[in-house]
Design an enzyme around this catalytic site. Structure first.
Site, PDB file in Angstrom:
ATOM      1  N   ILE A 151      -5.861   7.951  -9.962  1.00 15.52           N
ATOM      2  CA  ILE A 151      -6.859   7.346 -10.843  1.00 15.52           C
ATOM      3  C   ILE A 151      -6.256   7.039 -12.220  1.00 15.52           C
ATOM      4  CG2 ILE A 151      -8.956   8.234  -9.735  1.00 15.52           C
ATOM      5  CD1 ILE A 151      -8.930  10.420 -11.956  1.00 15.52           C
ATOM      6  N   ASP A 152      -4.906   7.004 -12.265  1.00 13.00           N
ATOM      7  CA  ASP A 152      -4.251   6.789 -13.562  1.00 13.00           C
ATOM      8  C   ASP A 152      -4.635   5.447 -14.204  1.00 13.00           C
ATOM      9  OD1 ASP A 152      -2.648   5.978 -11.189  1.00 13.00           O
ATOM     10  OD2 ASP A 152      -1.383   5.046 -12.705  1.00 13.00           O
ATOM     11  N   GLN A 153      -4.869   4.425 -13.393  1.00 11.60           N
ATOM     12  CA  GLN A 153      -5.212   3.115 -13.972  1.00 11.60           C
ATOM     13  C   GLN A 153      -6.626   3.108 -14.561  1.00 11.60           C
ATOM     14  OE1 GLN A 153      -2.780   0.627 -14.249  1.00 11.60           O
ATOM     15  NE2 GLN A 153      -1.629   2.414 -13.559  1.00 11.60           N
ATOM     16  N   ARG A 207     -20.311   6.474   7.320  1.00 11.89           N
ATOM     17  CA  ARG A 207     -20.126   6.231   5.882  1.00 11.89           C
ATOM     18  C   ARG A 207     -20.246   4.755   5.548  1.00 11.89           C
ATOM     19  NH1 ARG A 207     -15.496   9.767   3.138  1.00 11.89           N
ATOM     20  NH2 ARG A 207     -16.336   8.558   1.429  1.00 11.89           N
ATOM     21  N   LYS A 211     -20.805  -2.644   1.703  1.00 11.33           N
ATOM     22  CA  LYS A 211     -20.782  -1.278   1.138  1.00 11.33           C
ATOM     23  C   LYS A 211     -20.007  -1.236  -0.178  1.00 11.33           C
ATOM     24  CE  LYS A 211     -17.565   1.696   2.636  1.00 11.33           C
ATOM     25  NZ  LYS A 211     -16.655   2.441   1.745  1.00 11.33           N
ATOM     26  N   ASN A 212     -18.831  -1.862  -0.184  1.00 11.83           N
ATOM     27  CA  ASN A 212     -17.968  -1.717  -1.360  1.00 11.83           C
ATOM     28  C   ASN A 212     -18.413  -2.582  -2.543  1.00 11.83           C
ATOM     29  OD1 ASN A 212     -16.571   0.245  -0.068  1.00 11.83           O
ATOM     30  ND2 ASN A 212     -14.824  -1.046   0.510  1.00 11.83           N
ATOM     31  N   ARG A 267      -4.665   8.910  -3.722  1.00 10.18           N
ATOM     32  CA  ARG A 267      -5.611   7.971  -4.330  1.00 10.18           C
ATOM     33  C   ARG A 267      -5.691   8.272  -5.823  1.00 10.18           C
ATOM     34  NH1 ARG A 267     -10.348   6.657  -0.191  1.00 10.18           N
ATOM     35  NH2 ARG A 267     -10.334   4.746  -1.401  1.00 10.18           N
ATOM     36  N   ARG A 292     -15.569   8.288  -2.782  1.00  6.86           N
ATOM     37  CA  ARG A 292     -14.696   7.703  -3.773  1.00  6.86           C
ATOM     38  C   ARG A 292     -15.489   7.052  -4.912  1.00  6.86           C
ATOM     39  NH1 ARG A 292     -10.066   8.991  -5.003  1.00  6.86           N
ATOM     40  NH2 ARG A 292      -8.982   7.416  -6.179  1.00  6.86           N
ATOM     41  N   ILE A 352      -0.846  -0.788   1.040  1.00  8.25           N
ATOM     42  CA  ILE A 352      -1.782  -0.286   0.017  1.00  8.25           C
ATOM     43  C   ILE A 352      -1.859   1.248   0.028  1.00  8.25           C
ATOM     44  CG2 ILE A 352      -4.128  -0.472  -0.932  1.00  8.25           C
ATOM     45  CD1 ILE A 352      -2.843  -3.212  -0.793  1.00  8.25           C
ATOM     46  N   ASP A 371      -8.442  -2.391   4.838  1.00 10.47           N
ATOM     47  CA  ASP A 371      -9.595  -1.850   5.581  1.00 10.47           C
ATOM     48  C   ASP A 371      -9.738  -2.473   6.972  1.00 10.47           C
ATOM     49  OD1 ASP A 371     -10.083  -0.306   3.387  1.00 10.47           O
ATOM     50  OD2 ASP A 371     -11.803  -1.457   2.670  1.00 10.47           O
ATOM     51  N   CYS A 373     -12.095   8.779   1.863  1.00 11.51           N
ATOM     52  CA  CYS A 373     -11.333   8.904   3.098  1.00 11.51           C
ATOM     53  C   CYS A 373      -9.907   9.338   2.795  1.00 11.51           C
ATOM     54  CB  CYS A 373     -11.321   7.562   3.832  1.00 11.51           C
ATOM     55  SG  CYS A 373     -12.819   7.279   4.777  1.00 11.51           S
TER      56      CYS A 373
HETATM   57  C1  EPZ Z   1     -11.323   0.504  -2.592  1.00 14.96           C
HETATM   58  O1  EPZ Z   1     -10.757   1.780  -2.813  1.00 14.96           O
HETATM   59  C2  EPZ Z   1     -12.208   0.630  -1.381  1.00 14.96           C
HETATM   60  N1  EPZ Z   1     -13.223   1.653  -1.647  1.00 14.96           N
HETATM   61  C3  EPZ Z   1     -11.384   1.000  -0.156  1.00 14.96           C
HETATM   62  O2  EPZ Z   1     -12.240   0.951   0.960  1.00 14.96           O
HETATM   63  C4  EPZ Z   1     -10.269  -0.022   0.037  1.00 14.96           C
HETATM   64  O3  EPZ Z   1      -9.423   0.421   1.074  1.00 14.96           O
HETATM   65  C5  EPZ Z   1      -9.457  -0.187  -1.247  1.00 14.96           C
HETATM   66  O4  EPZ Z   1     -10.351  -0.489  -2.361  1.00 14.96           O
HETATM   67  C6  EPZ Z   1      -8.426  -1.303  -1.158  1.00 14.96           C
HETATM   68  O5  EPZ Z   1      -9.049  -2.514  -0.883  1.00 14.96           O
HETATM   69  C7  EPZ Z   1     -14.325   1.335  -2.305  1.00 14.96           C
HETATM   70  O6  EPZ Z   1     -14.535   0.188  -2.703  1.00 14.96           O
HETATM   71  C8  EPZ Z   1     -15.332   2.416  -2.516  1.00 14.96           C
HETATM   72  P1  EPZ Z   1      -7.672   0.786  -5.041  1.00 14.96           P
HETATM   73  P2  EPZ Z   1     -10.037   2.105  -4.192  1.00 14.96           P
HETATM   74  O7  EPZ Z   1      -7.916   1.421  -6.366  1.00 14.96           O
HETATM   75  O8  EPZ Z   1     -10.757   1.400  -5.282  1.00 14.96           O
HETATM   76  C9  EPZ Z   1      -3.385   2.705  -6.088  1.00 14.96           C
HETATM   77  C10 EPZ Z   1     -13.199   1.663   2.965  1.00 14.96           C
HETATM   78  O9  EPZ Z   1     -12.726   1.882   4.112  1.00 14.96           O
HETATM   79  N2  EPZ Z   1      -4.012   3.167  -7.339  1.00 14.96           N
HETATM   80  O10 EPZ Z   1      -7.733  -0.699  -4.955  1.00 14.96           O
HETATM   81  O11 EPZ Z   1      -9.867   3.564  -4.261  1.00 14.96           O
HETATM   82  C11 EPZ Z   1      -3.941   3.446  -4.881  1.00 14.96           C
HETATM   83  O12 EPZ Z   1      -3.277   4.686  -4.691  1.00 14.96           O
HETATM   84  C12 EPZ Z   1     -12.462   2.141   1.734  1.00 14.96           C
HETATM   85  O13 EPZ Z   1     -14.265   1.067   2.765  1.00 14.96           O
HETATM   86  C13 EPZ Z   1      -3.211   3.724  -8.320  1.00 14.96           C
HETATM   87  O14 EPZ Z   1      -1.997   3.876  -8.179  1.00 14.96           O
HETATM   88  O15 EPZ Z   1      -8.643   1.413  -3.950  1.00 14.96           O
HETATM   89  C14 EPZ Z   1      -3.704   2.450  -3.780  1.00 14.96           C
HETATM   90  O16 EPZ Z   1      -2.371   2.541  -3.351  1.00 14.96           O
HETATM   91  C15 EPZ Z   1     -11.315   3.025   2.044  1.00 14.96           C
HETATM   92  N3  EPZ Z   1      -3.809   4.127  -9.481  1.00 14.96           N
HETATM   93  C16 EPZ Z   1      -3.880   1.085  -4.462  1.00 14.96           C
HETATM   94  O17 EPZ Z   1      -3.750   1.362  -5.861  1.00 14.96           O
HETATM   95  C17 EPZ Z   1      -5.152   3.997  -9.710  1.00 14.96           C
HETATM   96  O18 EPZ Z   1      -5.623   4.377 -10.778  1.00 14.96           O
HETATM   97  C18 EPZ Z   1      -5.214   0.402  -4.217  1.00 14.96           C
HETATM   98  O19 EPZ Z   1      -6.275   1.290  -4.511  1.00 14.96           O
HETATM   99  C19 EPZ Z   1      -5.931   3.402  -8.712  1.00 14.96           C
HETATM  100  C20 EPZ Z   1      -5.343   2.988  -7.527  1.00 14.96           C
END
Ligand code: EPZ
Length: 430
Positions: free
Chosen positions: A124-126, A397, A22-23, A122, A93, A327, A305, A117
């Site tokens: 999005i600053d990065q 989902r 999925k991801n 979550r 997301r 995470i 996950d 979820c």
């Molecule tokens: C992806 O989410 C996956 N979703 C998530 O899977 C998964 O849990 C996660 O990566 C971690 O592996 C999809 O691929 C659609 P991140 P994502 O950006 O991209 C912080 C599932 O169950 N962060 O790697 O949203 C954030 O708060 C789902 O399939 C910032 O601070 O995750 C978190 O603590 C749930 N600023 C960490 O980074 C940002 O701009 C990792 O988030 C972005 C993220």
């Protein structure tokens, strides 16, 4: 409202075919809009999130034509709007992958702010930092992220946190920028690599995906491609832990064992046997489960996950285990439900301290999110008596035919819609 009814106690035995990731599918579908030529994508999982994303793509004029259940043909030559505001898109997301894809191709995009979820903040600053570094203006207004650039110019971006989503979004925008972009402290997940491979198959020039430095030389345009998505590491891991917890013997087929190393090693630590072949893994659980400790980390660490699934297994292991979630800060919400089934787990901040119990007992519980939902179903499969799981739409989902695959392994699980159907299920399973 649909629910799962589960009668626990049957060991899961047999073979299960794992679907596409999925991801990986979500960013690859979004990236398919980056060319005007036709793209064919195979091994797309038939899950709710991919459907929501493809519908949103259709709403801006992208032609998305299914060919069978797991293959789509995409052509984005006729996009008529760069504003993605579809009502459902806010719920997933991955909607934000359309920002990187459209910004790269058209230098402009407006997309509803993503949901997903509820597992913690979550940010999005990065993503925003990356788009700005490439030369785009970014504005959040009326629930939309609006971004626009005269030109996108390659640059060096250091990610302050390892983020799957931000790495993917920046990679997409940079693929069509002028000059070279370097992403440092990039995410290394298999789906990041899969997207890079897909973009390269469309003519992009991306090197280093899978390491923490990704180098992208921008190209003028991308062309059509035919691509097959990698197997789903988390679906595979879920069935592997389901085998462990039910004292089963399950062969998960169509997997890349390398992607499952952190999961396999924890199963070995808790006393399961693993037999590995080229594209399948067999998990045999014949001894009492042992305790262990685990901390979730970005790949190649143990995936967040899979955190609920391992916690459910450790809840039935001998001794005390500690699970640290590093995470997402709100990913232990399911523990209250598990406690209602007899688990002895104390959550302190981002740590769960688990004192293993001899058994779970069936109860009425609610799935708080996708992976926790799957984990609670697993708890039901191992529990004494009948468990009813509410809010199973979360599970849909990300898991295709979840209960059908479990049934094929011998699980007693059914979708029910009413108290009457629950009574019928109870009569049937005895
Ligand atoms: C992806 O989410 C996956 N979703 C998530 O899977 C998964 O849990 C996660 O990566 C971690 O592996 C999809 O691929 C659609 P991140 P994502 O950006 O991209 C912080 C599932 O169950 N962060 O790697 O949203 C954030 O708060 C789902 O399939 C910032 O601070 O995750 C978190 O603590 C749930 N600023 C960490 O980074 C940002 O701009 C990792 O988030 C972005 C993220």
């Amino acid at each position: 409202m649909e629910q799962y009814a589960i009668k626990g106690g049957n060991p899961l035995v047999g073979e299960v075919e794992i679907g596409g990731a999925k991801n990986a599918a979500l960013p690859i579908l979004a990236a398919a809009v980056m060319t005007d030529e036709t793209v064919y994508i195979d091994n797309i999982p038939d899950v709710r999130d991919t459907k929501v994303l493809t519908r949103a793509m259709q709403s801006i004029g992208v032609m998305v034509k299914p060919e069978g259940r797991h293959r789509v043909v995409i052509n984005a030559a006729q996009i008529h709007s760069l504003v993605v505001e579809d009502d459902n898109i806010k719920k997933i997301r991955a909607s934000y992958y359309l920002i990187g894809a459209l910004l790269g191709k058209y230098k402009q995009a407006e997309v509803a702010l993503p949901g997903g979820c509820d597992i913690g903040c979550r940010a999005i600053d990065q993503h925003i930092k990356g788009f700005k570094a490439l030369g785009a203006e970014v504005l959040i207004e009326h629930g939309l992220i609006k971004t626009r650039a005269e030109r996108l110019i390659g640059c060096n971006i250091y990610m302050d946190v390892v983020s799957v989503g931000a790495t993917i979004n920046i990679m997409m925008a940079a693929a069509l920028a002028e000059g070279q972009t370097t992403i440092e402290n990039a995410a290394k997940e298999p789906h990041v690599v899969d997207l890079a491979n897909f973009l390269n198959s469309m003519g992009a020039n991306i090197k280093g995906a899978g390491t923490d430095v990704i180098r992208i030389k921008g190209v003028k345009k991308l062309h059509g491609s035919e691509y097959t998505i990698i197997p789903d590491q988390i679906e595979a891991g879920t069935f592997m832990f389901a085998a462990a917890i039910t004292k089963g013997d399950v062969m998960v087929k169509n997997v890349i064992p390398k992607h499952l190393e952190s999961i396999s090693s924890k199963l070995l630590e808790i006393g399961c046997e693993i037999v590995e072949a080229d594209d399948c893994l067999r998990v045999i659980s014949s001894k009492p489960l042992e305790h262990t400790h685990v901390k979730t980390l970005p790949y190649p660490g143990f995936p967040t996950d899979m955190q609920p699934q391992i916690t459910v297994a450790l809840g039935l292991s001998k001794g005390t285990s500690i699970v640290t979630e590093s995470i997402f800060e709100n990913r232990f919400k399911y523990v209250d439900e598990l406690t209602r089934m007899g688990a002895n787990i104390k959550v302190e901040g981002n740590t769960a301290i688990i004192d293993g119990v001899a058994k779970y007992t069936g109860a009425s519980i609610t799935a708080p999110d996708l992976r926790a939902g799957a984990a609670l179903v697993m708890a039901g499969l191992a529990a004494e008596g009948v468990t009813v799981v509410d809010d199973i739409h979360y599970i849909a989902r990300g898991y295709e035919d979840f209960h059908l695959k479990l049934q094929s392994l011998g699980a007693q699980i059914a979708v029910i819609n009413s108290e009457r159907e629950l009574q019928k299920f109870k009569l049937k399973v005895g």
